[in-house]
Enzyme design. Structure first.
Site, PDB file in Angstrom:
ATOM      1  CB  CYS A  32       1.880   7.443   3.412  1.00 33.88           C
ATOM      2  SG  CYS A  32       1.890   6.172   4.682  1.00 33.88           S
ATOM      3  CB  SER A  91       4.012   3.484  16.954  1.00 35.89           C
ATOM      4  OG  SER A  91       3.879   3.939  15.631  1.00 35.89           O
ATOM      5  CG  LEU A  92       4.800   5.894  23.813  1.00 35.55           C
ATOM      6  CD1 LEU A  92       6.158   5.228  23.864  1.00 35.55           C
ATOM      7  CD2 LEU A  92       4.876   7.274  24.452  1.00 35.55           C
ATOM      8  CD  GLU A 129       9.633  -0.709  12.966  1.00 40.61           C
ATOM      9  OE1 GLU A 129       8.616  -0.346  13.558  1.00 40.61           O
ATOM     10  OE2 GLU A 129      10.605   0.049  12.740  1.00 40.61           O
ATOM     11  CB  CYS A 139       0.880  -3.724  16.580  1.00 39.42           C
ATOM     12  SG  CYS A 139       2.609  -3.211  16.619  1.00 39.42           S
ATOM     13  CB  SER A 169       6.570   5.869  11.190  1.00 40.98           C
ATOM     14  OG  SER A 169       5.689   5.403  12.170  1.00 40.98           O
ATOM     15  CB  CYS A 212      -2.661  -0.992   9.586  1.00 45.13           C
ATOM     16  SG  CYS A 212      -1.094  -1.674   9.386  1.00 45.13           S
ATOM     17  CD  GLU A 216      -1.862  -1.599   2.917  1.00 44.70           C
ATOM     18  OE1 GLU A 216      -2.780  -2.365   3.178  1.00 44.70           O
ATOM     19  OE2 GLU A 216      -1.081  -1.149   3.776  1.00 44.70           O
ATOM     20  CB  CYS A 221       4.286  -5.720   9.760  1.00 47.17           C
ATOM     21  SG  CYS A 221       5.287  -4.958  11.064  1.00 47.17           S
ATOM     22  CB  CYS A 247      -1.574  -3.065  13.204  1.00 51.29           C
ATOM     23  SG  CYS A 247      -0.802  -2.912  11.602  1.00 51.29           S
TER      24      CYS A 247
HETATM   25  S1  SF4 Z   1       1.517  -0.979  13.619  1.00 50.06           S
HETATM   26 FE1  SF4 Z   1       3.364  -0.910  12.356  1.00 50.06          FE
HETATM   27  S2  SF4 Z   1       4.844  -2.133  13.472  1.00 50.06           S
HETATM   28 FE2  SF4 Z   1       2.846  -2.674  14.313  1.00 50.06          FE
HETATM   29  S3  SF4 Z   1       2.180  -4.465  13.101  1.00 50.06           S
HETATM   30 FE3  SF4 Z   1       1.350  -2.624  12.080  1.00 50.06          FE
HETATM   31  S4  SF4 Z   1       2.841  -2.096  10.518  1.00 50.06           S
HETATM   32 FE4  SF4 Z   1       3.857  -3.478  11.982  1.00 50.06          FE
END
Ligand code: SF4
Length: 353
Positions: A107, A214-215, A162, A118, A191, A334, A94, A114, A121
Protein backbone atom coordinates in the site's frame (compact mmCIF):
# COMPACT_ATOMS: atom_id res chain seq x y z
CA UNK A 1 28.10 19.12 -12.70
CA UNK A 2 24.44 20.02 -12.02
CA UNK A 3 21.77 18.26 -9.98
CA UNK A 4 22.06 14.45 -10.10
CA UNK A 5 19.39 12.71 -12.19
CA UNK A 6 16.87 10.68 -10.17
CA UNK A 7 16.83 7.48 -12.21
CA UNK A 8 13.49 6.20 -10.91
CA UNK A 9 11.81 9.33 -12.25
CA UNK A 10 12.88 8.29 -15.77
CA UNK A 11 11.00 6.14 -18.23
CA UNK A 12 12.96 3.46 -20.04
CA UNK A 13 13.09 5.67 -23.16
CA UNK A 14 14.30 8.66 -21.16
CA UNK A 15 16.98 6.52 -19.58
CA UNK A 16 18.10 5.39 -23.00
CA UNK A 17 18.30 8.99 -24.24
CA UNK A 18 20.27 9.96 -21.15
CA UNK A 19 22.82 7.19 -21.66
CA UNK A 20 23.11 7.93 -25.37
CA UNK A 21 23.83 11.56 -24.46
CA UNK A 22 26.60 10.26 -22.18
CA UNK A 23 28.10 8.40 -25.16
CA UNK A 24 26.80 4.93 -24.17
CA UNK A 25 25.15 2.37 -26.45
CA UNK A 26 21.33 2.20 -26.06
CA UNK A 27 21.36 -1.36 -24.67
CA UNK A 28 22.97 -0.06 -21.46
CA UNK A 29 19.52 1.35 -20.55
CA UNK A 30 18.03 -2.17 -20.55
CA UNK A 31 20.84 -3.38 -18.27
CA UNK A 32 20.38 -0.49 -15.88
CA UNK A 33 16.59 -1.00 -15.92
CA UNK A 34 17.06 -4.65 -15.00
CA UNK A 35 19.31 -3.80 -12.06
CA UNK A 36 16.88 -1.18 -10.78
CA UNK A 37 13.58 -3.04 -11.13
CA UNK A 38 14.37 -6.76 -11.15
CA UNK A 39 17.36 -6.79 -8.83
CA UNK A 40 16.45 -3.70 -6.83
CA UNK A 41 20.10 -2.87 -6.21
CA UNK A 42 21.06 0.21 -4.24
CA UNK A 43 24.66 0.62 -5.30
CA UNK A 44 25.98 1.16 -8.82
CA UNK A 45 28.99 -1.02 -7.93
CA UNK A 46 26.68 -4.04 -7.83
CA UNK A 47 25.80 -3.54 -11.51
CA UNK A 48 28.59 -5.81 -12.57
CA UNK A 49 27.79 -5.96 -16.28
CA UNK A 50 28.16 -2.19 -16.64
CA UNK A 51 31.66 -0.89 -17.43
CA UNK A 52 33.54 0.55 -14.48
CA UNK A 53 33.70 4.06 -15.92
CA UNK A 54 29.91 4.10 -16.51
CA UNK A 55 29.35 2.98 -12.92
CA UNK A 56 31.60 5.81 -11.78
CA UNK A 57 29.78 8.29 -13.98
CA UNK A 58 26.41 7.10 -12.66
CA UNK A 59 27.49 7.46 -9.04
CA UNK A 60 28.61 11.03 -9.74
CA UNK A 61 25.69 12.13 -11.90
CA UNK A 62 22.67 10.03 -10.89
CA UNK A 63 20.71 8.83 -7.86
CA UNK A 64 19.12 5.41 -7.33
CA UNK A 65 17.38 6.07 -4.01
CA UNK A 66 14.21 8.11 -3.74
CA UNK A 67 13.13 7.05 -0.24
CA UNK A 68 14.49 5.27 2.82
CA UNK A 69 12.81 3.23 5.58
CA UNK A 70 13.01 5.48 8.60
CA UNK A 71 10.84 3.35 10.87
CA UNK A 72 9.06 0.02 10.60
CA UNK A 73 6.51 -1.53 12.86
CA UNK A 74 5.20 -5.06 12.49
CA UNK A 75 2.03 -6.50 13.91
CA UNK A 76 3.00 -9.90 15.34
CA UNK A 77 -0.44 -11.41 14.71
CA UNK A 78 -1.56 -10.03 11.34
CA UNK A 79 2.00 -9.71 10.01
CA UNK A 80 1.20 -6.26 8.64
CA UNK A 81 4.29 -4.07 8.40
CA UNK A 82 3.88 -0.30 8.44
CA UNK A 83 6.69 1.90 7.28
CA UNK A 84 7.64 5.52 7.70
CA UNK A 85 9.51 6.30 4.50
CA UNK A 86 11.77 9.34 4.50
CA UNK A 87 12.11 11.35 1.29
CA UNK A 88 15.22 13.23 0.21
CA UNK A 89 13.89 16.54 1.56
CA UNK A 90 13.18 15.06 4.99
CA UNK A 91 9.41 14.62 4.56
CA UNK A 92 7.98 11.31 5.72
CA UNK A 93 5.25 9.29 4.01
CA UNK A 94 3.58 6.04 4.91
CA UNK A 95 3.63 2.67 3.19
CA UNK A 96 2.25 -0.65 4.36
CA UNK A 97 2.90 -4.30 3.52
CA UNK A 98 -0.18 -6.45 3.99
CA UNK A 99 0.47 -10.16 4.13
CA UNK A 100 -2.10 -12.54 2.72
CA UNK A 101 -1.94 -16.26 2.18
CA UNK A 102 -1.40 -15.72 -1.53
CA UNK A 103 1.16 -12.93 -1.34
CA UNK A 104 1.98 -9.46 -0.13
CA UNK A 105 0.09 -6.30 -1.07
CA UNK A 106 2.05 -3.05 -0.98
CA UNK A 107 0.00 0.00 0.00
CA UNK A 108 1.76 3.14 -1.24
CA UNK A 109 1.36 6.88 -0.71
CA UNK A 110 0.95 9.22 -3.66
CA UNK A 111 1.26 12.60 -1.93
CA UNK A 112 2.81 13.99 1.24
CA UNK A 113 -0.41 15.08 2.94
CA UNK A 114 -3.65 15.49 1.07
CA UNK A 115 -5.64 18.43 -0.24
CA UNK A 116 -9.02 16.77 0.00
CA UNK A 117 -9.68 17.38 3.70
CA UNK A 118 -12.03 14.45 4.41
CA UNK A 119 -13.35 14.94 7.93
CA UNK A 120 -12.53 11.43 9.17
CA UNK A 121 -8.96 11.33 7.89
CA UNK A 122 -5.73 12.49 9.50
CA UNK A 123 -3.93 12.86 6.18
CA UNK A 124 -6.45 15.40 5.01
CA UNK A 125 -5.39 17.76 7.78
CA UNK A 126 -2.11 18.78 6.17
CA UNK A 127 -0.56 19.27 2.78
CA UNK A 128 3.13 19.20 1.84
CA UNK A 129 3.64 18.30 -1.81
CA UNK A 130 3.14 15.85 -4.65
CA UNK A 131 5.35 12.76 -4.71
CA UNK A 132 7.37 12.08 -7.82
CA UNK A 133 6.90 8.84 -9.75
CA UNK A 134 10.30 7.72 -8.43
CA UNK A 135 9.24 8.27 -4.82
CA UNK A 136 6.11 6.15 -5.38
CA UNK A 137 8.10 3.40 -7.11
CA UNK A 138 10.80 3.33 -4.47
CA UNK A 139 8.28 2.71 -1.66
CA UNK A 140 7.41 -0.52 -3.48
CA UNK A 141 11.04 -1.51 -3.96
CA UNK A 142 11.94 -0.66 -0.33
CA UNK A 143 9.16 -2.89 0.94
CA UNK A 144 10.46 -5.79 -1.15
CA UNK A 145 13.93 -5.24 0.18
CA UNK A 146 12.69 -5.05 3.78
CA UNK A 147 10.83 -8.35 3.34
CA UNK A 148 14.05 -10.08 2.35
CA UNK A 149 13.56 -9.74 -1.40
CA UNK A 150 9.95 -10.97 -1.33
CA UNK A 151 8.31 -8.86 -4.01
CA UNK A 152 4.76 -7.71 -3.39
CA UNK A 153 2.34 -9.24 -5.86
CA UNK A 154 -0.20 -6.42 -5.68
CA UNK A 155 -0.02 -2.66 -5.32
CA UNK A 156 -2.74 -0.43 -3.92
CA UNK A 157 -2.46 3.35 -4.10
CA UNK A 158 -4.29 3.80 -0.81
CA UNK A 159 -1.68 5.38 1.39
CA UNK A 160 -1.55 9.09 2.08
CA UNK A 161 -2.89 11.31 -0.68
CA UNK A 162 -5.44 11.33 -3.45
CA UNK A 163 -3.78 9.47 -6.37
CA UNK A 164 -5.89 11.12 -9.07
CA UNK A 165 -4.80 14.53 -7.75
CA UNK A 166 -1.26 13.46 -8.74
CA UNK A 167 -2.38 11.72 -11.92
CA UNK A 168 0.73 11.87 -14.12
CA UNK A 169 3.20 10.71 -11.46
CA UNK A 170 0.89 7.91 -10.30
CA UNK A 171 0.29 6.61 -13.80
CA UNK A 172 3.98 6.80 -14.65
CA UNK A 173 4.76 4.82 -11.48
CA UNK A 174 2.18 2.17 -12.39
CA UNK A 175 3.41 1.91 -15.98
CA UNK A 176 7.05 1.70 -14.89
CA UNK A 177 6.41 -0.91 -12.20
CA UNK A 178 4.43 -2.91 -14.76
CA UNK A 179 7.22 -2.62 -17.31
CA UNK A 180 10.10 -2.99 -14.86
CA UNK A 181 8.84 -5.84 -12.68
CA UNK A 182 6.50 -7.62 -15.09
CA UNK A 183 3.47 -7.22 -12.80
CA UNK A 184 0.20 -7.20 -14.68
CA UNK A 185 -1.95 -4.06 -14.64
CA UNK A 186 -4.60 -6.18 -12.92
CA UNK A 187 -2.33 -6.24 -9.87
CA UNK A 188 -2.72 -2.48 -9.36
CA UNK A 189 -5.55 -0.67 -7.62
CA UNK A 190 -5.97 3.09 -7.65
CA UNK A 191 -8.12 4.39 -4.85
CA UNK A 192 -9.86 7.73 -5.21
CA UNK A 193 -12.24 9.85 -3.20
CA UNK A 194 -14.09 10.35 -6.45
CA UNK A 195 -12.36 12.84 -8.77
CA UNK A 196 -14.55 12.39 -11.83
CA UNK A 197 -12.23 13.99 -14.45
CA UNK A 198 -9.41 11.72 -13.22
CA UNK A 199 -11.65 8.63 -13.37
CA UNK A 200 -12.65 9.45 -16.94
CA UNK A 201 -9.05 10.15 -17.93
CA UNK A 202 -7.99 6.83 -16.45
CA UNK A 203 -10.88 5.13 -18.27
CA UNK A 204 -9.54 6.55 -21.55
CA UNK A 205 -6.17 4.81 -20.91
CA UNK A 206 -8.04 1.50 -21.33
CA UNK A 207 -5.78 -0.30 -18.91
CA UNK A 208 -7.15 -3.10 -16.70
CA UNK A 209 -6.20 -1.27 -13.49
CA UNK A 210 -8.59 -1.79 -10.57
CA UNK A 211 -10.44 1.27 -9.33
CA UNK A 212 -11.60 1.70 -5.73
CA UNK A 213 -13.87 4.64 -5.02
CA UNK A 214 -14.28 5.97 -1.49
CA UNK A 215 -18.01 6.58 -1.40
CA UNK A 216 -18.67 6.59 2.37
CA UNK A 217 -22.06 8.28 1.95
CA UNK A 218 -24.97 7.58 -0.36
CA UNK A 219 -26.38 11.10 -0.60
CA UNK A 220 -24.81 14.43 -1.44
CA UNK A 221 -25.66 16.15 1.85
CA UNK A 222 -23.90 13.56 4.00
CA UNK A 223 -21.02 13.25 1.56
CA UNK A 224 -20.62 17.01 1.78
CA UNK A 225 -20.24 16.66 5.55
CA UNK A 226 -17.81 13.75 5.44
CA UNK A 227 -15.82 14.60 2.30
CA UNK A 228 -16.49 18.28 1.58
CA UNK A 229 -14.01 18.79 -1.24
CA UNK A 230 -14.82 15.54 -3.03
CA UNK A 231 -18.55 16.17 -2.70
CA UNK A 232 -18.19 19.69 -4.09
CA UNK A 233 -16.38 18.35 -7.13
CA UNK A 234 -19.01 15.77 -8.07
CA UNK A 235 -22.50 14.75 -7.05
CA UNK A 236 -23.01 11.08 -6.17
CA UNK A 237 -24.97 10.42 -9.38
CA UNK A 238 -22.20 11.87 -11.54
CA UNK A 239 -19.60 9.85 -9.67
CA UNK A 240 -21.59 6.66 -10.15
CA UNK A 241 -21.94 7.43 -13.88
CA UNK A 242 -18.14 7.88 -14.15
CA UNK A 243 -17.67 4.52 -12.40
CA UNK A 244 -19.92 2.88 -14.99
CA UNK A 245 -17.76 4.34 -17.77
CA UNK A 246 -14.63 3.10 -16.00
CA UNK A 247 -15.95 -0.43 -15.51
CA UNK A 248 -16.95 -0.60 -19.16
CA UNK A 249 -13.67 0.65 -20.61
CA UNK A 250 -11.27 -1.15 -18.24
CA UNK A 251 -13.17 -4.41 -18.05
CA UNK A 252 -12.56 -4.36 -14.28
CA UNK A 253 -15.08 -4.38 -11.49
CA UNK A 254 -15.12 -1.14 -9.49
CA UNK A 255 -15.01 -1.34 -5.68
CA UNK A 256 -16.97 1.05 -3.48
CA UNK A 257 -15.15 1.72 -0.23
CA UNK A 258 -17.59 2.44 2.59
CA UNK A 259 -16.37 3.47 6.02
CA UNK A 260 -18.96 2.58 8.64
CA UNK A 261 -19.45 5.38 11.16
CA UNK A 262 -21.64 4.85 14.17
CA UNK A 263 -24.98 6.62 13.75
CA UNK A 264 -23.77 8.56 10.72
CA UNK A 265 -24.02 6.36 7.62
CA UNK A 266 -24.76 2.88 8.96
CA UNK A 267 -28.56 2.73 8.91
CA UNK A 268 -30.38 -0.03 7.03
CA UNK A 269 -31.74 2.73 4.77
CA UNK A 270 -28.15 3.67 3.87
CA UNK A 271 -27.44 0.03 3.05
CA UNK A 272 -30.49 -0.09 0.80
CA UNK A 273 -29.37 2.98 -1.15
CA UNK A 274 -25.77 1.73 -1.30
CA UNK A 275 -27.04 -1.56 -2.73
CA UNK A 276 -28.88 0.39 -5.41
CA UNK A 277 -25.78 2.40 -6.39
CA UNK A 278 -23.54 -0.66 -6.34
CA UNK A 279 -26.07 -2.56 -8.45
CA UNK A 280 -25.93 0.12 -11.15
CA UNK A 281 -22.15 -0.22 -11.45
CA UNK A 282 -22.03 -3.93 -10.54
CA UNK A 283 -19.54 -2.75 -7.96
CA UNK A 284 -18.06 -4.76 -5.14
CA UNK A 285 -18.55 -3.10 -1.75
CA UNK A 286 -15.80 -3.01 0.85
CA UNK A 287 -17.11 -2.17 4.32
CA UNK A 288 -14.39 -0.63 6.48
CA UNK A 289 -14.40 -0.58 10.27
CA UNK A 290 -13.41 2.92 11.38
CA UNK A 291 -10.17 3.38 13.31
CA UNK A 292 -10.58 6.49 15.42
CA UNK A 293 -8.01 9.24 15.13
CA UNK A 294 -7.34 11.58 18.06
CA UNK A 295 -9.95 14.32 18.24
CA UNK A 296 -12.28 12.61 15.77
CA UNK A 297 -16.01 13.11 16.30
CA UNK A 298 -16.69 9.68 14.77
CA UNK A 299 -16.94 6.25 16.34
CA UNK A 300 -16.81 2.77 14.88
CA UNK A 301 -20.17 1.14 14.13
CA UNK A 302 -21.01 -1.61 16.61
CA UNK A 303 -20.74 -5.19 15.30
CA UNK A 304 -24.53 -5.73 15.30
CA UNK A 305 -25.07 -2.75 13.01
CA UNK A 306 -22.27 -3.90 10.70
CA UNK A 307 -23.94 -7.31 10.48
CA UNK A 308 -27.36 -5.77 9.72
CA UNK A 309 -25.81 -3.53 7.08
CA UNK A 310 -24.09 -6.47 5.44
CA UNK A 311 -27.30 -8.54 5.58
CA UNK A 312 -29.14 -5.83 3.64
CA UNK A 313 -26.43 -5.82 0.95
CA UNK A 314 -26.55 -9.61 0.76
CA UNK A 315 -30.33 -9.60 0.35
CA UNK A 316 -29.90 -7.19 -2.55
CA UNK A 317 -27.36 -9.51 -4.19
CA UNK A 318 -24.42 -7.13 -3.76
CA UNK A 319 -20.99 -8.71 -3.34
CA UNK A 320 -19.27 -7.24 -0.31
CA UNK A 321 -16.46 -7.82 2.14
CA UNK A 322 -15.71 -6.39 5.56
CA UNK A 323 -12.12 -5.24 5.54
CA UNK A 324 -10.07 -7.29 7.89
CA UNK A 325 -8.27 -5.66 10.79
CA UNK A 326 -4.72 -4.88 9.84
CA UNK A 327 -3.20 -5.14 13.26
CA UNK A 328 -4.72 -3.85 16.43
CA UNK A 329 -1.28 -3.24 17.88
CA UNK A 330 -0.44 -0.67 15.24
CA UNK A 331 -2.04 2.68 14.59
CA UNK A 332 -4.21 2.10 11.58
CA UNK A 333 -5.72 5.45 10.76
CA UNK A 334 -4.75 7.70 7.96
CA UNK A 335 -1.78 9.99 8.46
CA UNK A 336 -1.02 9.00 12.05
CA UNK A 337 2.49 7.92 11.32
CA UNK A 338 3.59 11.09 9.65
CA UNK A 339 2.09 13.23 12.37
CA UNK A 340 3.77 11.32 15.12
CA UNK A 341 7.00 10.96 13.21
CA UNK A 342 7.61 14.65 13.53
CA UNK A 343 7.59 14.39 17.32
CA UNK A 344 9.53 12.19 19.69
CA UNK A 345 7.63 9.03 18.81
CA UNK A 346 7.75 7.63 15.29
CA UNK A 347 5.17 4.90 15.00
CA UNK A 348 3.98 3.59 11.71
CA UNK A 349 0.41 4.33 10.66
CA UNK A 350 -1.67 3.77 7.58
CA UNK A 351 -4.47 5.35 5.68
CA UNK A 352 -7.03 3.69 3.51
CA UNK A 353 -10.24 4.86 5.01
S1 SF4 B 1 -9.43 9.93 2.87
FE1 SF4 B 1 -8.03 10.00 1.12
S2 SF4 B 1 -8.76 11.70 -0.11
FE2 SF4 B 1 -9.68 11.97 1.91
S3 SF4 B 1 -8.24 13.31 3.02
FE3 SF4 B 1 -7.65 11.18 3.48
S4 SF4 B 1 -6.07 10.67 2.00
FE4 SF4 B 1 -7.16 12.49 1.23
Amino acid sequence: MGTPVQLKDQSRDELEQLLIAWGQPPYRAAQLWHWMYRKSVRDFEEMTDLPVDLRRQLSQRARLDACWVRQRREDPVAGTVKYAMALSDGLVVEAVALRYRDGVTACLSSQAGCRMGCSFCASGKSWERQLTSGEIIDQFLRIGEDLGGRRSSRVVLMGTGEPLDNYEAVLQAVRRLHDGTGMSYRSFTISTCGLVPGILKLAAEQLPINLAVSLHAVDDALRQRLMPRAARLARVDRLVAACMVYAESSGRRVTFEYLLLDGVNDRVEDARRLADLAGRVRAHVNLIPFNAIPGSPYRRSPPGRVAAFGARLREAGVAFTVRRELGAGIDAACGQLRQRGSGSEADVGQRSQ
